[in-house]
Design an enzyme around this catalytic site. Structure first.
Site, PDB file in Angstrom:
ATOM      1  N   CYS A 167      12.397  40.835  78.599  1.00  0.00           N
ATOM      2  CA  CYS A 167      13.118  39.866  77.780  1.00  0.00           C
ATOM      3  C   CYS A 167      13.262  38.595  78.599  1.00  0.00           C
ATOM      4  O   CYS A 167      13.683  38.654  79.761  1.00  0.00           O
ATOM      5  CB  CYS A 167      14.487  40.404  77.378  1.00  0.00           C
ATOM      6  SG  CYS A 167      15.424  39.248  76.345  1.00  0.00           S
ATOM      7  N   HIS A 200      12.017  43.138  68.359  1.00  0.00           N
ATOM      8  CA  HIS A 200      12.745  42.583  69.505  1.00  0.00           C
ATOM      9  C   HIS A 200      13.368  41.231  69.133  1.00  0.00           C
ATOM     10  O   HIS A 200      14.553  40.986  69.401  1.00  0.00           O
ATOM     11  CB  HIS A 200      11.780  42.440  70.685  1.00  0.00           C
ATOM     12  CG  HIS A 200      12.383  41.886  71.931  1.00  0.00           C
ATOM     13  ND1 HIS A 200      12.568  42.641  73.059  1.00  0.00           N
ATOM     14  CD2 HIS A 200      12.842  40.645  72.237  1.00  0.00           C
ATOM     15  CE1 HIS A 200      13.116  41.893  74.008  1.00  0.00           C
ATOM     16  NE2 HIS A 200      13.289  40.667  73.533  1.00  0.00           N
ATOM     17  N   GLU A 201      12.600  40.360  68.485  1.00  0.00           N
ATOM     18  CA  GLU A 201      13.111  39.027  68.142  1.00  0.00           C
ATOM     19  C   GLU A 201      14.154  39.083  67.023  1.00  0.00           C
ATOM     20  O   GLU A 201      15.147  38.353  67.057  1.00  0.00           O
ATOM     21  CB  GLU A 201      11.972  38.077  67.775  1.00  0.00           C
ATOM     22  CG  GLU A 201      10.996  37.818  68.916  1.00  0.00           C
ATOM     23  CD  GLU A 201      11.649  37.483  70.244  1.00  0.00           C
ATOM     24  OE1 GLU A 201      12.655  36.740  70.272  1.00  0.00           O
ATOM     25  OE2 GLU A 201      11.156  37.970  71.280  1.00  0.00           O
ATOM     26  N   HIS A 232      17.394  39.872  68.498  1.00  0.00           N
ATOM     27  CA  HIS A 232      18.054  38.676  69.053  1.00  0.00           C
ATOM     28  C   HIS A 232      18.817  37.920  67.966  1.00  0.00           C
ATOM     29  O   HIS A 232      19.927  37.443  68.199  1.00  0.00           O
ATOM     30  CB  HIS A 232      17.029  37.728  69.678  1.00  0.00           C
ATOM     31  CG  HIS A 232      16.691  38.037  71.092  1.00  0.00           C
ATOM     32  ND1 HIS A 232      17.619  38.022  72.109  1.00  0.00           N
ATOM     33  CD2 HIS A 232      15.501  38.360  71.679  1.00  0.00           C
ATOM     34  CE1 HIS A 232      17.026  38.328  73.250  1.00  0.00           C
ATOM     35  NE2 HIS A 232      15.746  38.541  73.016  1.00  0.00           N
TER      36      HIS A 232
END
Length: 191
Positions: free
Chosen positions: A109, A151-152, A155
């Protein structure tokens, strides 16, 4: 020669680092098409930041993703650059379906780039996002692209890969990760 830690390098490139409140807060969605200009501006800032990051580090094997909170913007936008495809722009994305089949791979990350962590992710996801014109699009992503996009989206929901690790699993330093055989720059392998 003084060696700069990977996290410091990312900080110097404008990436918000672990511990900053913006990384733990859900991003605010865009009201599209009314906020198209704002969305275009944020996407442009993400692409500019990704270009700076790519000049400093090789992401050709696994790809690169960046969410707006990682550059200090609390809006629901992310860009993912798979290793062999055009960039994927995500505005107000949400995962609407995820395969039960998962795998566990090392991820990094940009917001705490000194470590890598084993993270379980679904092998296939369906994502709904909004175009700048305000229409809804649905797309299916698999394997490495699914991992990058999940993953994004995490976020944008105020989650980090640390929130997704299995209990008892801890991140490992980059130097230790490089000894695992999944060294930076190599593509994830799937059977």
């Amino acid at each position: 020669m003084v060696q700069v830690r990977p996290s410091q390098q990312m900080r110097d490139l404008g990436v918000v680092q672990y511990g900053a409140p913006i990384l733990a807060a859900p991003a605010r969605p865009f009201a599209l098409p009314d906020e198209r200009e704002a969305a275009d501006t944020v996407v442009g800032q993400l692409l500019d930041a990704m270009e700076r990051i790519r000049r400093a580090h090789d992401f050709s094997g696994k790809g690169l993703g960046l969410a707006a909170p990682q550059i200090g913007i609390g809006r629901a936008a992310a860009v993912v650059q798979p290793p062999t495809a055009d960039p994927i722009v995500l505005l107000n994305p949400r995962i609407t379906a995820a395969a039960e089949e998962i795998d566990e791979k090392f991820e990094g990350c940009l917001s705490f780039f000194d470590v890598r962590a084993l993270v379980p992710r679904p092998l296939r996801i369906t994502v709904e996002s909004v175009t700048p014109e305000g229409s809804t699009e649905t797309a299916v992503y698999e394997r490495g692209e699914a991992r990058l996009i999940t993953h994004e989206i995490d976020h944008l929901n105020g989650l980090l890969l640390l929130n997704r690790m299995r209990p008892g699993v801890r991140p490992i330093p980059v130097d230790e990760y490089r000894k695992t055989g999944e060294a930076t720059g190599r593509a994830w392998s799937y059977e």
